[in-house]
Design an enzyme around this catalytic site. Structure first.
Site, PDB file in Angstrom:
ATOM      1  N   HIS A  54       0.852  -1.183   0.000  1.00 12.82           N
ATOM      2  CA  HIS A  54       0.000   0.000   0.000  1.00 12.82           C
ATOM      3  C   HIS A  54       0.893   1.239   0.000  1.00 12.82           C
ATOM      4  O   HIS A  54       1.967   1.230   0.614  1.00 12.82           O
ATOM      5  CB  HIS A  54      -0.880   0.036   1.250  1.00 12.82           C
ATOM      6  CG  HIS A  54      -1.859  -1.080   1.344  1.00 12.82           C
ATOM      7  ND1 HIS A  54      -2.803  -1.141   2.338  1.00 12.82           N
ATOM      8  CD2 HIS A  54      -2.065  -2.184   0.571  1.00 12.82           C
ATOM      9  CE1 HIS A  54      -3.545  -2.221   2.180  1.00 12.82           C
ATOM     10  NE2 HIS A  54      -3.107  -2.874   1.118  1.00 12.82           N
ATOM     11  N   GLU A  65       0.576   3.997   1.631  1.00 12.58           N
ATOM     12  CA  GLU A  65       0.746   4.566   2.973  1.00 12.58           C
ATOM     13  C   GLU A  65       1.827   3.817   3.752  1.00 12.58           C
ATOM     14  O   GLU A  65       2.571   4.415   4.532  1.00 12.58           O
ATOM     15  CB  GLU A  65      -0.581   4.516   3.747  1.00 12.58           C
ATOM     16  CG  GLU A  65      -1.751   5.172   3.036  1.00 12.58           C
ATOM     17  CD  GLU A  65      -2.512   4.238   2.106  1.00 12.58           C
ATOM     18  OE1 GLU A  65      -3.573   4.660   1.615  1.00 12.58           O
ATOM     19  OE2 GLU A  65      -2.061   3.102   1.853  1.00 12.58           O
TER      20      GLU A  65
END
Length: 164
Positions: free
Chosen positions: A61, A63
């Site tokens: 991901h 993030e």
């Protein structure tokens, strides 16, 4: 859980727009539509990425990549003064990584609750991890979102990716 409505600044919306563009690029590349930026205290974009899970590593991901990059390239004080902008609210894995490395606030275009609701509306399978709000996983992280002007655009991207 009580959510406080926060007015987003023009800069917040500009950075979120870039996140939505990154999410669209991820989708066009055959990946899930999520994109994120790390912006320092002076307003400079220090790192950007989008989801890279299409090859089977569900931890890729943007993030999470931001958290790793920040640890390798910034001091703890610099990390604390940054903002992470993201097209979709962090999953629990990314919220935990964010908190563990001491990043500053998070601003998101669409919430986990919205995505969960849309998936249910579409009779799409739920993700394998609960869509918990960031403050549930990382209570010390300041959050702002969703961004009303961008949620419908994210819903359209999510529909293309997840609607059966």
């Amino acid at each position: 859980m009580l959510r406080v409505t926060v007015t987003l600044t023009d800069d917040d919306l500009r950075f979120l727009r870039r996140c939505v563009d990154l999410a669209r690029a991820a989708l066009q590349g055959g990946d899930e539509p999520f994109g994120s930026l790390l912006v320092d205290h002076d307003g400079a974009v220090r790192f950007e990425d989008h989801n890279r899970v299409k090859d089977g590593d569900a931890t890729r991901h943007p993030e999470f990549a931001i958290a790793r990059w920040a640890v390798e390239n910034m001091t703890p004080a610099e990390r604390a003064r940054c903002t992470v902008y993201t097209s979709g609210e962090h999953c629990p894995m990314c919220a935990a990584a964010h908190a563990w490395v001491g990043l500053g606030r998070v601003v998101y275009a669409a919430s986990s609750a919205q995505l969960t609701q849309w998936l249910a509306e579409w009779n799409a399978p739920p993700p394998p991890v609960a869509g918990l709000p960031i403050p549930t996983v990382a209570p010390g992280v300041t959050v702002a979102g969703p961004a009303a002007g961008l949620t419908e655009e994210m819903k359209t991207l999510y529909a293309q990716a997840f609607r059966p």
